[in-house]
Design an enzyme around this catalytic site. Structure first.
Site, short mmCIF file in Angstrom:
data_model
loop_
_atom_site.label_atom_id
_atom_site.label_comp_id
_atom_site.label_asym_id
_atom_site.label_seq_id
_atom_site.Cartn_x
_atom_site.Cartn_y
_atom_site.Cartn_z
N CYS A 107 36.95 -33.19 36.24
CA CYS A 107 37.78 -32.55 35.22
C CYS A 107 39.26 -32.70 35.57
O CYS A 107 39.65 -32.62 36.72
CB CYS A 107 37.42 -31.07 35.14
SG CYS A 107 38.41 -30.11 33.98
N CYS A 111 41.67 -30.78 34.10
CA CYS A 111 42.42 -29.60 33.63
C CYS A 111 43.32 -29.08 34.73
O CYS A 111 43.16 -29.41 35.90
CB CYS A 111 41.48 -28.51 33.12
SG CYS A 111 40.82 -27.41 34.39
N HIS A 151 39.86 -23.34 32.41
CA HIS A 151 38.91 -24.42 32.71
C HIS A 151 37.81 -24.50 31.66
O HIS A 151 37.49 -25.59 31.16
CB HIS A 151 38.26 -24.26 34.09
CG HIS A 151 37.11 -25.20 34.25
ND1 HIS A 151 37.30 -26.55 34.49
CD2 HIS A 151 35.77 -25.03 34.11
CE1 HIS A 151 36.13 -27.16 34.50
NE2 HIS A 151 35.19 -26.26 34.28
N CYS A 159 41.44 -27.48 37.69
CA CYS A 159 40.73 -28.40 38.60
C CYS A 159 41.71 -29.30 39.36
O CYS A 159 41.39 -29.75 40.45
CB CYS A 159 39.72 -29.22 37.82
SG CYS A 159 38.30 -28.21 37.30
N ASP A 171 38.30 -15.31 10.21
CA ASP A 171 36.99 -14.99 9.64
C ASP A 171 37.20 -13.91 8.59
O ASP A 171 38.33 -13.46 8.35
CB ASP A 171 36.02 -14.59 10.73
CG ASP A 171 36.47 -13.34 11.47
OD1 ASP A 171 37.46 -12.72 11.06
OD2 ASP A 171 35.84 -12.99 12.47
N ASP A 229 33.10 -22.40 16.49
CA ASP A 229 33.92 -21.47 17.28
C ASP A 229 32.97 -20.61 18.08
O ASP A 229 31.81 -20.42 17.70
CB ASP A 229 34.74 -20.55 16.37
CG ASP A 229 33.88 -19.42 15.80
OD1 ASP A 229 33.10 -19.69 14.86
OD2 ASP A 229 33.94 -18.30 16.32
#
Lengths: 397, 397
Positions: B348, B350, B379, B353, B97, B302
């Site tokens: 999920c 991931c 997660h 999980c 940024d 973002d």
């Protein structure tokens, strides 16, 4: 059955190369055990722990603290979850201490009687009572592969008389720990209740092997005390050997005494302890210490040092040409590393050294970024595991 | 050349599926970009970021904050290290940024003139000055693939007149940002100095592809302002389009206004912005918001929310039968999860999980164990990336 211990070679120094088979896996010894106080090796993911170290073998066994887990989240909660292994999703070997050391170092307002210790929680001041029987009950609920007898830890320095009295109490408690354990050791969740695993193993790939655990039990180790007195150390080792534990720990060391004294107390204890059983020195130490004790014939060690030092920015690395010793200490916050584009340890193959620079690690530390503690911990643990891998290589050859 | 943007399909709602090619890789859009404020996505290792999300593709682009890195460790230090990519060992695309938002929200004692902003560091009170030219200079030193024009962020709420004046300053600064960037964009380290990569690429496997970066440049995006006034948003978009940036951001949103207003401001801006260039809404939002804006035709977003919420124990998961919406919020510290042996989100895939229970995550949070923030962040970031993966799938079909 709790464990088997197969020694493949013994060096003239007494150091031995062995395989310790316990219900959740085989541990190559001598071994360093990372400490997972509250069912987590601070800042490090379990999947990372499974792969740290030179050959990617990861930590083969870790330790969890009975006192901490008893207070929070509570041993009954962990028992209902299937034990610490399942609670923290760590399918590999695990050892719990007895809670004794923390009761004597962390808890408040202790009242010691022959029966046990009344104390107040360091978290909320609530009142609790630990006896040998209760420590066993808690440790069976936690369900580690190896559990420890409940011992009293004497303050340092202490007189010979005070140390002897404390040691005698430890022996009485060891006998009671042993008796309770023998009567209840088949109560551990993963031994008595195979359904708890088969249900879960469909969901999770990590626990597939657990179904073979039925009819395996935990093991109980005794703890040699005796303070800084060689005669008491020998006497303590003799009394414990008479009780016939599956392994023996040497406790009450690295509490401020000079290193020569630590070494002497270990040596006197090892003379008495049976050579065919695992021997564990609790709470040591710096990399050069664990290396030295392993060569003397110590099979297992644990310490918070690699992770605690990491959180304070203290890293260990191999010496460069011209530097002495086997482990150089570096404080990552020093200005000299601000633009140092080298890894912590050019000789190290850990994921931190393969990817990150000293400059980046210094930045994370100075900016108080949590990733700093994580990466520092991964490197230090890798360094400790690699140190033991090197010693095992020497002992095997 | 800075970027190419290839749209493969556009939905009736305006949402589009595209590939954004920038020097460090190709980004599939619409994309959510995790925020790595101080060159670290808080608590998460870079190797983990490379593999989060449903298909293991990981985060294809992350964001770093110019204001934070300028103050600490300093942009010149990062330039000498080879840019943020090398400094943090992140070989994939990166966006910085302009520093504007943080100067206006974090720094103290701001004095704004046409020339720029004088401010005091929130870290140590030291005095600094940011102009459009200086922001460009800092961002070129940081060396992200995409950098942002320096803008003024007006307080909320603000009158139409105050907002218009602020917007006009932003336009003047955008033109100056553009002019400085055009004159200096070949100064970025990875474009002008190929030796810096070939040296390093022998040491590290992560930067092998970088040698092809020679003669590629950074890209500069303009930022639409205009507060909560549709006419000003349209005017701002028109002025910026006249300046011909490689992409356009919509800034100054999600600062406390109702969500209908956010949506309206985005819609009015999108009407004006060219359809063949990437469009980026800064600092949003909840999972259902990013999904909605992506369908409207926003290509990039973002937000610190997934990681910040994670550190506070707020997790996102897919709804179960009977629950509404596409993202259910759960507060992991609630007592009801103390013995919940399910993963956060049974749907999920991931790494959190697949391995850990709600009960364990609650324990880590309650015990203030740092691993809790890490696992929660992994997660939540996975959930955000999966959300966008799902939206991309819909837009492609």
């Amino acid at each position: 059955m709790g464990l088997t211990f197969e020694i493949s070679s013994t060096a003239p120094t007494g150091g031995r190369r062995a395989a310790l088979r316990i219900p959740h896996g085989t541990v190559q010894t001598p071994v360093f055990m990372p400490v997972g106080t509250a069912a987590t090796v601070k800042t490090v993911q379990q999947e990372t722990l499974e792969h740290i170290g030179q050959n990617g073998a990861g930590a083969e066994i870790i330790l969890a603290n009975t006192y901490h887990l008893y207070l929070r989240p509570g041993h009954e909660l962990i028992r209902r979850a299937g034990g610490v292994h399942r609670f923290m999703a760590w399918p590999r070997p695990l050892l719990t201490d007895s809670g004794g050391f923390q009761v004597f170092s962390l808890a408040k307002l202790r009242k010691i009687s022959d029966d046990g210790v009344e104390f107040r929680s360091h978290l909320d001041g609530s009142k609790h009572f630990f006896s040998p029987e209760h420590s066993m009950e808690v440790q069976i609920a936690l369900g580690a592969d190896i559990m420890m007898a409940f011992d009293e830890c004497v303050e340092t320095p202490a007189t010979w008389e005070r140390t002897r009295d404390s040691m005698s109490l430890t022996h009485a408690w060891a006998a009671r720990s042993r008796a309770y354990f023998e009567a209840h050791k088949d109560e551990v969740r993963w031994s008595s209740d195979s359904s708890c695993h088969s249900e879960r193993s469909e969901e999770s790939p990590h626990f597939g092997a657990l179904q073979s655990l039925t009819d395996r039990t935990q093991s109980l180790f005794g703890i040699v005390q005796g303070g800084m007195y060689p005669d008491l150390r020998r006497e303590s080792a003799e009394r414990l050997v008479e009780m016939d534990f599956e392994g023996y720990a040497i406790g009450g060391l690295a509490v401020g005494e000079p290193r020569e004294v630590t070494r002497e107390m270990i040596a006197r204890s090892l003379e008495i302890l049976p050579k065919d059983k695992p021997r564990y020195v609790m709470g040591v130490g710096y990399p050069d210490e664990i290396e030295e004790y392993a060569r003397m014939g110590v099979d297992m060690m644990d310490c918070v040092l690699p992770t605690r030092a990491a959180r304070h920015g203290l890293l260990f690395r191999a010496p460069e040409p011209g530097e002495e010793g086997t482990a150089v200490r570096m404080n990552v916050k020093r200005l000299e590393y601000a633009e140092d584009q080298r890894p912590i340890d050019p000789a190290c193959t850990c994921l931190v050294c393969r990817r990150y620079t000293r400059a980046y690690l210094r930045h994370l530390f100075v900016a108080k970024e949590p990733l700093g503690a994580t990466l520092n911990s991964i490197h230090n643990l890798s360094f400790y595991l690699d140190t033991m891998e090197r010693v095992r290589g020497e002992l095997a050859g």
